[in-house]
Motif scaffolding. Structure first.
Motif, short mmCIF file in Angstrom:
data_model
loop_
_atom_site.label_atom_id
_atom_site.label_comp_id
_atom_site.label_asym_id
_atom_site.label_seq_id
_atom_site.Cartn_x
_atom_site.Cartn_y
_atom_site.Cartn_z
N THR A 276 -2.07 1.34 -17.04
CA THR A 276 -1.53 0.90 -16.33
C THR A 276 0.01 1.25 -16.25
N THR A 277 0.60 0.95 -17.03
CA THR A 277 2.19 0.97 -16.43
C THR A 277 2.40 2.45 -16.23
N MET A 278 2.05 3.58 -17.09
CA MET A 278 1.95 4.72 -16.50
C MET A 278 1.81 4.89 -15.01
N LEU A 279 0.17 4.39 -14.65
CA LEU A 279 0.01 4.66 -13.14
C LEU A 279 0.22 4.19 -12.17
N GLN A 280 1.56 2.77 -12.98
CA GLN A 280 2.85 1.84 -11.59
C GLN A 280 3.43 3.08 -11.44
N THR A 281 3.78 3.72 -12.56
CA THR A 281 5.33 4.32 -12.20
C THR A 281 5.51 6.01 -11.08
N ASN A 282 3.64 6.14 -12.04
CA ASN A 282 3.02 7.36 -10.57
C ASN A 282 2.69 6.71 -9.69
N PHE A 283 2.38 5.50 -9.39
CA PHE A 283 1.95 4.85 -7.67
C PHE A 283 3.29 4.46 -6.89
N SER A 284 3.79 4.08 -7.67
CA SER A 284 5.23 3.69 -6.84
C SER A 284 6.40 4.77 -6.61
N LYS A 285 6.30 6.08 -7.33
CA LYS A 285 6.82 7.04 -7.30
C LYS A 285 6.94 7.05 -5.99
N MET A 286 5.23 7.16 -5.41
CA MET A 286 4.41 7.68 -4.74
C MET A 286 4.75 6.68 -3.24
N PHE A 287 4.80 5.97 -4.02
CA PHE A 287 4.64 5.10 -2.23
C PHE A 287 6.06 5.08 -1.95
N GLN A 288 7.61 5.44 -2.96
CA GLN A 288 8.43 5.26 -2.97
C GLN A 288 8.59 6.58 -1.76
N THR A 289 7.90 7.56 -1.97
CA THR A 289 7.99 8.78 -1.34
C THR A 289 7.92 8.82 0.08
N LEU A 290 6.29 8.11 0.07
CA LEU A 290 5.91 7.80 1.67
C LEU A 290 6.96 6.78 2.51
N LEU A 291 7.10 5.74 1.54
CA LEU A 291 8.30 5.28 2.63
C LEU A 291 9.74 6.10 3.24
N ALA A 292 10.06 6.85 2.35
CA ALA A 292 11.13 7.73 3.12
C ALA A 292 11.00 9.58 4.10
N GLN A 293 9.30 9.12 3.89
CA GLN A 293 8.97 9.89 4.53
C GLN A 293 9.33 9.18 5.97
N LYS A 294 7.61 8.61 5.90
CA LYS A 294 7.75 8.12 7.00
C LYS A 294 8.52 6.74 8.08
N ASN A 295 8.33 7.23 8.97
CA ASN A 295 9.07 6.14 10.14
C ASN A 295 8.39 5.40 11.15
N GLU A 296 7.81 3.94 10.10
CA GLU A 296 6.62 3.83 10.98
C GLU A 296 7.51 2.28 11.00
N PRO A 297 6.18 1.51 11.61
CA PRO A 297 7.26 0.55 12.17
C PRO A 297 7.11 -0.86 11.31
N GLY A 298 7.94 -2.35 11.42
CA GLY A 298 8.05 -2.50 10.36
C GLY A 298 6.83 -3.26 10.11
N TRP A 299 6.34 -3.69 11.03
CA TRP A 299 4.83 -4.48 9.82
C TRP A 299 4.29 -3.39 9.17
N LEU A 300 3.88 -2.44 9.44
CA LEU A 300 3.23 -1.60 8.43
C LEU A 300 3.91 -1.86 7.19
N THR A 301 5.12 -1.28 6.73
CA THR A 301 6.08 -1.25 6.22
C THR A 301 5.97 -2.01 4.95
N ALA A 302 6.02 -3.38 5.71
CA ALA A 302 5.81 -5.01 4.77
C ALA A 302 4.40 -5.26 4.49
N LEU A 303 3.27 -4.48 5.53
CA LEU A 303 1.93 -4.64 4.87
C LEU A 303 1.11 -3.71 3.87
N ARG A 304 2.39 -2.01 4.01
CA ARG A 304 2.07 -1.86 2.36
C ARG A 304 2.94 -2.11 1.47
#
Lengths: 458, 478
Positions: free
Chosen positions: A23-51
């Motif tokens: 789980t620890t290993m995965l969470q690093t993997n997924f939170s990395k993916m998550f950070q990349t995604l947030l950086a790439q996408k220019n989404e409305p605030g409500w969606l970012t908050a939901l994500r």
């Protein structure tokens, strides 16, 4: 008997340790993916908050283990024994349409390759007026109020790990909106193609989100197909939301032919308003581990659903169908018929719960699950469940696990048929009473063809 | 018009308290209490060790939470774990030495202990709170070689059998309540049928809770040696009280080669009042082991009492060609809750099991069937048939069916069917048009619903069961 400690398994301590580490290993993997995604996408605030909320929820609940009742028969550890990269990291090679073997049906077609929308492969001409079928990412960018409203309804706290992960990380998927009183004659076909690109090292995880809104009195046939051009490892994590307004009618087909090495986790949530009708047919043939969660919410009087499913697993495949039918209001009807064929070392699980809430009088609910074991190493687990809080209802369920009938084999052999052919024919017969009920002919033909080929190869 | 659920309304006739002086352990649970119980019973060392082992394991265990019944947390330190009627000297040897008050109690319960007053065909072991007060027809059974009596007695007279079989089906570490029982069990029945003997009469145990704030933790062990047969009945009642009482028993059955055990239960513990106040928590572990080939264990239960019933009489089908059966009627009226069913574990070849479960939920009752059929890899040609029906009476009751079918062998044939229905207007109208009053019509329908199970009960029990359910039994005498 397995020795027990505190009612848990004796090897519990070890699996827990292992799972914590993972789980620890995965969470690093997924939170990395998550950070990349947030950086790439220019989404409305409500969606970012939901994500963000969904990501936090995922980190909180972690991966399901078989200790949990809902995951009793499915071990998800193999899925998480490697790291994944997000779908956007893939460069897209051009795909030859002929390789998709689509046949000659002139369906409306929306195609995704490795989770990304492909405009070139899609064909969306002559769409009836007002009907929307497009890439979800695109729709979000353009701003579709109905879509936004639907996504805003998501409650990450109530999702399981896969649902939360999907909401946090989804890139694209299909957005279908059928306006009021519109009948779409030609099926809408959404294809998810997985394709190995030469240079990639890490397997891809695609988080696909489909949203289908059917307006009052509308009707449509929707087919989602999952297929791969090569045999390779990838992970599709799919979430589908269907909302049927009063009197809407949707015929839904889920055609899963993933690569035999792939993982397929799908969860669909269907909400039915008054007199809405939802017919679904689920076909699970591919993937090394696949799971189909189907949650029906009969939230108004007179809602009708008819759910059919067929699974055929060989080799070391594992297939799990997990249904939950929630009868909330009176006069609802639900029918389930799921049939499974298990060969080789395959294992199949079925869990179907019918909940009839207080006040949901005159509900008619029926559930049947049948499994055929073809090999000495195949395994079937089934858990049909009834939970009833109203007295004026009809609810039945049945489940069976067995093998081919020896007398029937003998009968065919006495007519000069070879034993293997007799077995194939009887297996085909077992499936065909469900297959024959499939109204969309191309799906039926395709299934017939796949079954025959598989049985012949045996 | 009377409501259909009214047929279940009967006064609880067994709710009285016997005024008798009792010898009790202090409230609470710790190792000294266990030593106290063991010393009271003058137990051999191995048994005390076993109890303590169970207690230490129990301390590490967590109370299960997966069940479909709700109750406030039990304070295990607020229970009196041992309570026995005071005796003038050690162990009554004849009926004359038993307190007259006790004899009157059993007479009132319809279980006279004087042999001449009994049905000739049934031997009774009477358990009162934590001890067995009398066993009838012991001599007659001895002639046939059958050992039947209280557990405590068997510990002294046949320690080798106890040491060999105790915990062999339900280990002391099995589950939360079984471990608790293993630590503090006080009495119960022990029965051994020697090779090739068909037990000449029905054996039965009557459990009575009398003292307040106590828990009853009895342990029953039945061993049927090769080729023998025994039919065992169990009945139980308790006084009406506003406070819940815990009953956590363990029953172990062992059937050797070609032996047959038929175990019938009529469970009529106090169920609490219409508002759900009081009543017994009946959390029992019952399990049988078909150890030898061709053996058979059959459970029949009629569960009408208890505030909460939570048990799964199970069969481990180890021997080839062994057979397991489970027949159950569970009635939950008012605020009663039941989560009951069975486990059939197929290990041997050509093993067969049948499950027939009938659940009736009335008013605000909650009735759950939970069952497991597991066919292990080596259990070639295993067969199981399960049928679970629920009858709902009233708009606020609930019925649940949670079967688990786990098959690991392709030659197995496992089938499960379940239905849920109510007494329909049409059925009542049909009966009314034929001049049958509504009350009789409902009684007939309920009786038909339960018939498959009742027909498996021995006659005396069938009569009692039908009385409890407020129905008439077809073809019965009287």
């Amino acid at each position: 008997m397995t020795p027990t400690l505190n009612g848990n398994r004796w090897d519990d301590t070890w699996t827990k340790l292992e799972s914590n580490f993972m789980t620890t290993m995965l969470q690093t993997n997924f939170s990395k993916m998550f950070q990349t995604l947030l950086a790439q996408k220019n989404e409305p605030g409500w969606l970012t908050a939901l994500r963000r909320e969904a990501m936090e929820s995922f980190e909180l609940i972690g991966l399901p283990t078989q200790e949990e009742e809902d995951w009793r028969y499915t071990n998800v550890q193999p899925i998480f024994s490697q790291e994944y990269q997000p779908e956007s990291a893939r460069t897209q090679d051009p795909i030859d349409m002929n390789r998709l073997e689509l046949g000659n049906y002139q369906w409306h077609r929306l195609v995704f390759v490795n989770g990304n929308f492909s405009k070139e492969l899609s064909s969306l001409e002559n769409m009836p007026k007002g009907v929307v079928i497009q890439s979800l990412a695109q729709a979000l960018q353009e701003g579709a109020p109905a879509l936004e409203a639907q996504i805003k309804k998501s409650t990450p706290a109530q999702m399981n790990a896969f649902g939360a992960l999907n909401l946090a990380l989804f890139q694209d998927g299909a957005f279908i909106h059928i306006p009021e009183k519109t009948k779409v004659e030609i099926p809408l076909h959404v294809l998810f193609v997985s394709h190995r690109c030469g240079s990639a090292h890490e397997p891809v995880m695609a988080n696909v989100k489909n949203i289908i809104l059917a307006g009052a009195g509308s009707a449509a046939t929707i087919v989602t197909s999952f297929l791969s051009l090569e045999d390779f490892l990838y992970f599709n994590n799919v979430s589908t939301d269907v909302f049927l307004a009063p009197g809407a009618s949707v015929d839904f087909y889920d055609d899963q032919k993933e690569s035999i090495q792939a993982f397929h986790m799908a969860s669909a949530k269907v909400h039915l308003e008054k007199d809405a009708r939802f017919h679904s047919t689920s076909v699970a043939l591919g993937a090394s581990i696949s799971r189909n969660d189907l949650h029906l919410d009969l939230d108004a009087e007179g809602a009708v659903c008819d759910l059919k499913g067929i699974y055929f697993a060989t080799g070391y495949q594992h297939v799990d169908n997990h249904l939950f039918i929630d009868h909330k209001k009176p006069r609802g009807t639900s029918k389930q018929l799921y049939k499974g064929i298990l060969d080789g070392h395959a294992s199949g699980a079925f869990s179907g719960k019918i909940l009839i809430r207080e006040g949901a009088q005159q509900t008619d609910a029926e559930q049947v699950n049948k499994n055929l074991l073809l090999s000495d190493f195949a395994k079937a687990d089934t858990k049909p469940q009834l939970e009833i809080f109203a007295d004026d209802v009809k609810a039945t369920h049945g489940a069976a696990i067995g093998q081919l009938n020896e007398e029937e084999i003998f009968y065919l052999r006495s007519r000069g048929m070879r034993e293997d052919n007799a077995c194939s024919l009887l297996t085909f017969g077992f499936a065909s009473d469900l297959v024959e009920k499939i109204t969309l002919a191309p799906i039926r033909w395709e299934l017939d063809r796949v079954f025959w080929t598989r049985l012949q190869e045996k | 018009m009377p409501k259909p659920e009214n047929i279940f309304d009967q006064e609880y006739k067994y709710g009285f308290v016997t005024k008798i002086e009792e010898d009790q352990a202090p409230r609470g649970l710790h190792e000294d209490i266990i030593r106290f119980i063991s010393a009271k019973k003058k137990e051999p060392k191995f048994l005390l060790e076993w109890r303590l082992k169970a207690y230490r394991r129990w301390l590490q265990m967590k109370e299960p939470a997966w069940q479909n019944v709700r109750f406030p947390k039990i304070n295990y330190q607020d229970i009196i774990y041992y309570s026995a009627p005071k005796q003038k000297k050690d162990g009554p040897t004849s009926l004359n030495e038993i307190d007259q008050e006790l004899l009157r109690t059993y007479e009132k319960l319809g279980i006279p202990l004087e042999e001449q007053k009994r049905f000739a065909g049934v031997a009774v072991d009477a358990v009162f709170d934590s001890v067995s007060v009398a066993t009838t027809f012991k001599e007659k059974l001895k002639e046939a070689g059958v050992i039947f009596g209280s557990f405590s007695e068997a510990v002294h007279e046949h320690p080798e059998l106890i040491e060999k079989y105790l915990g062999s089906v339900v280990p002391y570490s099995d589950n939360f309540f079984a471990s608790l029982n293993s630590a503090v069990f006080s009495d119960g029945s022990f029965c051994y049928i020697p090779k090739g003997v068909r037990c000449p009469m029905e054996l039965s145990t009557y459990f009575r809770i009398n003292a307040a704030d106590t828990g009853q933790f009895e342990r029953t062990l039945i061993i049927a040696d090769e080729g023998s047969y025994v039919s065992y009945l169990e009945g139980c009642t308790a006084p009406v009280r506003d406070k819940n009482q815990l009953h956590a028993a363990v029953v172990e059955l062992v059937a050797h080669k070609n032996a047959q055990i038929k175990y019938s239960t009529i469970q009529n513990w106090y169920a609490g009042d219409a508002e759900g106040r009081g009543g017994i928590y009946n959390f029992v572990t019952k399990r049988g082991k078909c150890e030898g080939s061709g053996s058979k264990i059959s459970w029949t239960q009629v569960e009408t009492g208890s505030a909460i019933t939570w048990k799964y009489p199970s069969v481990i089908l180890m021997g080839d060609n062994s057979v397991g059966e489970f027949y159950s009627v569970a009635l939950t009226n008012h605020m009663q809750q039941a989560d009951t069913g069975t486990k059939m574990i197929h290990i041997g070849r050509n093993t067969k099991s049948t499950i027939i479960s009938k659940g009736i939920a009335a008013r605000r009752g909650s009735n759950t069937y939970r069952g497991l059929v597991r066919v292990m890899k080596g259990a070639a040609n295993a067969k199981n048939y399960s049928q679970c029906d629920s009858l709902l009476i009233g708009e606020r009751c609930s019925a649940n069916t949670f079967p688990y079918l786990e098959v690991d062998n392709k030659t197995a044939k496992v089938e499960h069917e379940a239905t849920t229905s109510k007494i329909s207007e049409e059925q009542l109208f049909y009966c009314a048009s034929r001049g049958i009053s509504q009350e009789n019509a409902i009684s007939m329908i309920v009786s038909g619903f339960c018939k498959q199970v009742f027909k498996n009960l021995p006659m005396e029990f069938a009569v009692e069961a039908t009385k409890l359910m407020g129905v008439s039994l077809e073809g019965s005498v009287g």
